[in-house]
Every structure is written in structure tokens, then in C-alpha cells.
Scaffold this active site. Sequence first.
Site, mmCIF file in Angstrom:
data_model
loop_
_atom_site.group_PDB
_atom_site.id
_atom_site.type_symbol
_atom_site.label_atom_id
_atom_site.label_comp_id
_atom_site.label_asym_id
_atom_site.label_seq_id
_atom_site.Cartn_x
_atom_site.Cartn_y
_atom_site.Cartn_z
ATOM 1 N N ASP A 15 0.992 -1.104 -0.062
ATOM 2 C CA ASP A 15 0.020 -0.035 0.010
ATOM 3 C C ASP A 15 1.034 1.305 0.166
ATOM 4 O OD1 ASP A 15 0.881 0.454 2.745
ATOM 5 O OD2 ASP A 15 -1.021 0.311 3.462
ATOM 6 N N CYS A 72 3.195 -2.903 4.091
ATOM 7 C CA CYS A 72 2.280 -1.674 4.447
ATOM 8 C C CYS A 72 3.161 -0.830 5.432
ATOM 9 C CB CYS A 72 0.949 -2.068 4.896
ATOM 10 S SG CYS A 72 1.117 -3.058 6.471
ATOM 11 N N THR A 74 3.040 -0.849 8.591
ATOM 12 C CA THR A 74 3.594 -1.631 9.874
ATOM 13 C C THR A 74 3.978 -3.022 9.487
ATOM 14 O OG1 THR A 74 1.205 -2.315 10.352
ATOM 15 C CG2 THR A 74 2.428 -0.177 11.586
ATOM 16 N N HIS A 105 9.692 -23.148 10.303
ATOM 17 C CA HIS A 105 8.881 -23.817 11.315
ATOM 18 C C HIS A 105 7.574 -23.673 10.929
ATOM 19 C CE1 HIS A 105 12.005 -24.325 14.888
ATOM 20 N NE2 HIS A 105 12.288 -24.838 13.841
ATOM 21 N N HIS A 140 7.074 -30.208 12.678
ATOM 22 C CA HIS A 140 6.506 -28.899 12.751
ATOM 23 C C HIS A 140 5.201 -28.859 11.583
ATOM 24 C CE1 HIS A 140 9.488 -27.214 14.851
ATOM 25 N NE2 HIS A 140 10.260 -27.702 14.124
HETATM 26 C C1 RB5 Z 1 -1.887 3.181 6.199
HETATM 27 O O1 RB5 Z 1 -1.627 4.261 6.740
HETATM 28 C C2 RB5 Z 1 -1.395 2.256 7.129
HETATM 29 O O2 RB5 Z 1 -2.345 2.158 8.253
HETATM 30 C C3 RB5 Z 1 -1.100 0.912 6.726
HETATM 31 O O3 RB5 Z 1 0.066 0.734 5.770
HETATM 32 C C4 RB5 Z 1 -0.792 -0.281 7.535
HETATM 33 O O4 RB5 Z 1 0.090 0.120 8.272
HETATM 34 C C5 RB5 Z 1 -1.713 -0.722 8.417
HETATM 35 O O5 RB5 Z 1 -1.627 -1.776 9.254
#
Ligand code: RB5
Length: 153
Positions: A15, A72, A74, A105, A140
Site C-alpha cells: 500500500d 504496508c 507496519t 517452522h 512442524h
Molecule cells: C496506512 O496508513 C497504514 O495504516 C497501513 O499501511 C498499515 O500500516 C496498516 O496496518
Amino acid sequence: MSIIKENETLAIGCDHGGLELKNAIKEHLETRGIKVVDYGIYEQKSVDYPEIALKVCNAIVNKESTLGVLVCGTGIGMSLAANKVKGIRAAACSETFSAKYTRLHNDSQILCLGGRVVGVGLALEMVDLFVDTEFEGGRHQRRVDAVMDIEKI
Ligand code: RB5
């Protein structure tokens, strides 16, 4: 050496929180000779990550790609979405030990990374370990099977 064979591909997607890192990973893998199928995004624009996660997951479930990488902000949103897709095991990682062991695993097919969490250098090390590590099987396999059985409840 990568577990992705010459006639196979890796699916990638991101994203707006992961575009730069996704492009760096794609370039790195292609330099290594690994074929990458890019499900976007291709330019900096706001997009809802589940849409991209689903495209990459479908490529794995339909056996069009062997492994996947989702980026993304995070890595967490992508992993939450991906793990809702039947048959998918996706791991959000931010250090190398987990990136290796989630193949060894958990037989995870998708590595999820945070473009706002990890730098390019660390991310590429994680990607290399992920694509170079075979699932260990044995005990596993039983545990992975038990995880997947939860989908049937
Ligand atoms: C987008 O701003 C952010 O929320 C997305 O990239 C991600 O981190 C969501 O988990």
C-alpha cells in the site's frame, strides 16, 4: 539459494506505506534472478491494504506464485488481511530470526514487512532469508496442519 525455482515466481504487493520498500525488494530479487509478479501499487497513492493483500494471497492459493511479500506501513495490516484467506500463512516480521524461522517452522508463504518500521538493508536481509529457507517439516508439519485445521471450525 532460493527455494523459488527457475519457472516459478514471487508475488509482491504494497500500500502507500510500503511503496518505496516494495520497489527496493522487487529490484533486489530480480537482481538475484528471481521472477517477481508485482500486484501494485505502482505509484504513490492512497489504497486500502486488504485489496492488495487479497491479490497476492490469490496468487499463492492458485499456485501462480510460490512465495509472496506484502508491505504496508507496519506489516501488520497486510498480515491480518492475508491470514484471513484460507490456506495462507503470513508472518509480519521486523528482524531476521523470525523471517527465517517462519519458513523453517511455520511454512509461511508470505512475509509481511513495515515500510515505516524497517530500513531497506534489514528488509532485504529478511527477504533473502525468507526466500532461501526450506520448511523443515517433521514435527512442524503436524503443528502447521493443526493451525490450518482451525480454518475448518
Ligand atoms: C496506512 O496508513 C497504514 O495504516 C497501513 O499501511 C498499515 O500500516 C496498516 O496496518
